[in-house]
Each structure stands twice: as structure tokens, then as C-alpha cells.
Design an enzyme around this catalytic site. Sequence first.
Site, PDB file in Angstrom:
ATOM      1  N   GLY A   1       0.821  -1.211   0.000  1.00 14.34           N
ATOM      2  CA  GLY A   1       0.000   0.000   0.000  1.00 14.34           C
ATOM      3  C   GLY A   1       0.849   1.253   0.000  1.00 14.34           C
TER       4      GLY A   1
ATOM      5  CE1 TYR B   1      -9.074   0.338   9.852  1.00 11.40           C
ATOM      6  CE2 TYR B   1      -9.492   1.245  12.032  1.00 11.40           C
ATOM      7  CZ  TYR B   1      -8.686   1.128  10.914  1.00 11.40           C
ATOM      8  OH  TYR B   1      -7.495   1.804  10.856  1.00 11.40           O
TER       9      TYR B   1
ATOM     10  N   GLY C   1       1.849   4.755   3.628  1.00  5.38           N
ATOM     11  CA  GLY C   1       2.796   3.935   2.886  1.00  5.38           C
ATOM     12  C   GLY C   1       3.771   4.772   2.084  1.00  5.38           C
TER      13      GLY C   1
ATOM     14  CG  ASN D   1      -0.956   3.475  -3.972  1.00  9.51           C
ATOM     15  OD1 ASN D   1      -1.028   2.333  -3.552  1.00  9.51           O
ATOM     16  ND2 ASN D   1      -2.003   4.292  -3.984  1.00  9.51           N
TER      17      ASN D   1
ATOM     18  CB  SER E   1      -5.644   1.158  14.298  1.00  7.80           C
ATOM     19  OG  SER E   1      -6.490   2.142  14.851  1.00  7.80           O
TER      20      SER E   1
END
Length: 282
Positions: free
Chosen positions: A10, A167, A16, A12, A143
Site C-alpha cells: 500500500g 475494522y 505507505g 502509493n 491501530s
Amino acid sequence: MKDKTVLITGANSGLGLATAKALAKKSFDLILLCRSEKKGQDAMADIQRDTPTVKVNLVTADLADLDSVRDVARKISQQYSRLDVLINNAGYTPATIEFTPDGIEKSFYASHVGHFVLTWHLLDLLKKTAAETGDVRIINLSSAAHFMGKKARFFRHIDNLSTWSAYGDDKLANILFTKGLARQLDGTGIRSYSVHPGAVSTNFGSDTPGFVGQLLKVASPLMRSPEKGAKTSIFLAASPLKSIGDGNNGGYFADSQSKAVSNRDVTDENADWLWEKSLPFV
């Protein structure tokens, strides 16, 4: 000594990309794993503008497509002679609850199962590097939202599952995977850490519907920048082991310090259970 090589999933955008840019400045060779070729190419150009001397390579895979994950791991293992750091950074909060054909919630599948399979198929390369250097690190983005997770929901099709519970489950799994790695790889020279980056202003939650989605948009200006949110990942990737602490293998970090977890499901027994439940996917 050769420059270290880091693989970031990730990479991009958001955390990240900020992590990749910072590690480029610390002379790491970069492997960016992105789902989109176009977005990955744009990220590469951005990093190279920032650090023209960086060695950076792009590979593409969809973490929800395990065949593509296996293929990219095989390609990396064939192309590279070392991998010093693996940062399993990719993840998302689902806008709606969807399930795979075998009944697994899709964000859990991408965030945990995809990263488990990627890590598993890179283990030979990671172990080879650790045998040579004694210092390889796997960093899993989690998280503080792991407090909402419940191990009892993992791998189950639950029709009334909320997006925030999903999540929380993803982030709890990231922490348990980290503990599992530390237990499974003890003595190999590979260490694992999980990270809470803080509340970061990225595209996180941009698709979240209703009041919560509006709240995230309003709160966005008060959140950390991706550069600040990436600092703990950068610390764990690049700092001397003595700065991290020998006793913190498998630990949970925030603000570049070891922190206590806030979920009673974070146990060695549950880490072992998750490892065994994940193995059939490899």
C-alpha cells in the site's frame, strides 16, 4: 555493507508513501507493492523526485487475490537476494460489509489473510537475510481501534456486523499476527512489531457513509499528517535494535514507544489460534 531493502504494501499513498519517502532518504532500497500499476508508477516518480539516487521497484498485487499475492512473493524471492524489512502497511476501513465466497469479511481478508500469505511466501528470503545479518524486521500496521475487535468474530459470516467492528477485527488480527510471528520465528533473527500510527489525515474512511463519515471529514484537519503518522514505522524499520528494546519482539508501538494493548483477546493462545486458522490459505 549493502543498503538494506524494504518492501512496503500500500505504498502509493498516505502512510505507505510517507514511509517509503523517509526510508529512501535513509538509503533503503525500496520495493513498493501496490494494487494499481498507474498509482504505483506515480508514487515511484514522486519518491524519485524527492530522492533521485533511490533504488525503487514496483510490484503489483491485490491482497484480496491470493493467487496474485503468491505470484508477487515468488517474483520478489527470485529477483532479490535480501529483504531486511517487510512493512505490511495496506489496509482500509470498509464502507459496506461484504463477504468473500467462503464467508470471510472482505477487509479482514485483505488486511490479515492477504498479508499472512504474503509474509509466509517471503519467509525463506527473510530467513536467508536474517541468517546473514541477524536483523530482519516485520512491521504490521494496526491501530488503537483494535480495542473494538473480537477474536470470536474472525472468519465468520455475521450479517449484522458493523463497519467499525470489522475494522476493529482487522486491527486486532494485525496485533495477534505480530505476536504469532514473534513466537513462530523466535531465534531466527526475525523480529516483528505492530504499530498504531495515530489518527492520520489520509483517505482513510473517505467512503464511510452517514454521520461517522461526516465526522471523519470534519475532523480531518485536526489529524496527523501522513509524515508524522509514519514516524513509528520508520523508527522500527531503521533504528538500532537497542533503541527498540530487546524485550519488545512481538510488541505494539505508538509514538515510537512500546505500549500496552487495550483488548483482552490479545493473548499468546489467541495468536497461536490465528496462526493455525490462517495456514490453510497459504
